[in-house]
Design an enzyme around this catalytic site. Sequence first.
Site, PDB file in Angstrom:
ATOM      1  N   TYR A 154       0.836  -1.212   0.000  1.00 20.82           N
ATOM      2  CA  TYR A 154       0.000   0.000   0.000  1.00 20.82           C
ATOM      3  C   TYR A 154       0.870   1.262   0.000  1.00 20.82           C
ATOM      4  O   TYR A 154       0.597   2.209  -0.740  1.00 20.82           O
ATOM      5  CB  TYR A 154      -0.899  -0.060   1.233  1.00 20.82           C
ATOM      6  CG  TYR A 154      -1.929   1.025   1.373  1.00 20.82           C
ATOM      7  CD1 TYR A 154      -3.141   0.971   0.687  1.00 20.82           C
ATOM      8  CD2 TYR A 154      -1.721   2.092   2.252  1.00 20.82           C
ATOM      9  CE1 TYR A 154      -4.106   1.956   0.857  1.00 20.82           C
ATOM     10  CE2 TYR A 154      -2.683   3.072   2.426  1.00 20.82           C
ATOM     11  CZ  TYR A 154      -3.875   3.005   1.728  1.00 20.82           C
ATOM     12  OH  TYR A 154      -4.835   3.975   1.901  1.00 20.82           O
ATOM     13  N   LYS A 158       0.867   4.096  -2.850  1.00 19.55           N
ATOM     14  CA  LYS A 158       0.489   5.474  -2.537  1.00 19.55           C
ATOM     15  C   LYS A 158       1.629   6.452  -2.836  1.00 19.55           C
ATOM     16  O   LYS A 158       1.380   7.606  -3.206  1.00 19.55           O
ATOM     17  CB  LYS A 158       0.041   5.588  -1.080  1.00 19.55           C
ATOM     18  CG  LYS A 158      -1.289   4.868  -0.788  1.00 19.55           C
ATOM     19  CD  LYS A 158      -2.383   5.286  -1.737  1.00 19.55           C
ATOM     20  CE  LYS A 158      -3.783   5.024  -1.212  1.00 19.55           C
ATOM     21  NZ  LYS A 158      -4.820   5.339  -2.222  1.00 19.55           N
TER      22      LYS A 158
END
Length: 253
Positions: A154, A158
Amino acid sequence: MTQGSPRVAIVTGGARGIGAATARRLAADGFAVAVLDLDEAACKGTVEDVESAGGRALAVGADVSDAAQVEAAVERVARELGPPTVLVNNAGVTRDNLLFKMTEADWDTVMDVHLRGAFLMSRATQKHMIEAGWGRIVNLSSTSALGNRGQANYSAAKAGLQGFTKTLAIELGKFGVTANAIAPGFIETEMTRATAERLGVPFEDFMKGAVAQIPVGRVGQPEDIAHLVSFFVGEGAGFVSGQVVYAAGGPRV
Ligand code: NAP
């Protein structure tokens, strides 16, 4: 906003959480909003909220990581609402695990939804923005881009979205299109609720722990992020592009 028919915005992951609040806010700002999510039926609640407040919305079912579904969805929005000139890449998933336990599927799913999804959606909508000579792309990054235990996939996605945003700003600026990213901290949604569940912590306790670390002394609400999207999408923000704003109740950088 110009006179005549309303401008059209697409909000991915609009069925709930930050996406739903963003769809409601952009509709209140005067946009016709395509509420796009995996399951079209799940978008109905957001569409009803928009309509009962006097706005215009369309539920669209599509997987943002599937090129054919994305092309078809954007074409449908252009046909039924009008050419989309605002895109909010908000759809997201987590597949948290420590590196040694993270599977290839955990890695690929997160990359597919966040990075490939934002790429496919941006590629499919940019032609409408370029034709209009005006457009706004807002990508949902995260404070996890700075690193977060259990989120190698993640945080990489991001952080990747921040580079993607800056390149879109450089490529599309001359067409009147801006691209910016928002990096939220802790926002009270199903996503943070699921994280608490995975850690085996009651959500209220999980939030209390987060609040203790947040300078403004509260967790964020989806409307806090929708407010910032509204700013970036607004006419007056045309000279702000390629930026990342951390909305975390404190600096986090
Ligand atoms: P959420 O409540 O989990 O909502 C995400 C939505 O995206 C869900 O409706 C989900 O549908 C949809 N979605 C997932 N995969 C999709 C796909 N392949 N195609 C289309 N839609 C898909 O999340 P949220 O908390 O509102 O977060 C929204 C965004 O903000 C995400 O990008 C997230 O990473 C980011 N963010 C959130 C926080 C936070 O604290 N909540 C902090 C920083 C950044 P399903 O329910 O069907 O899976």
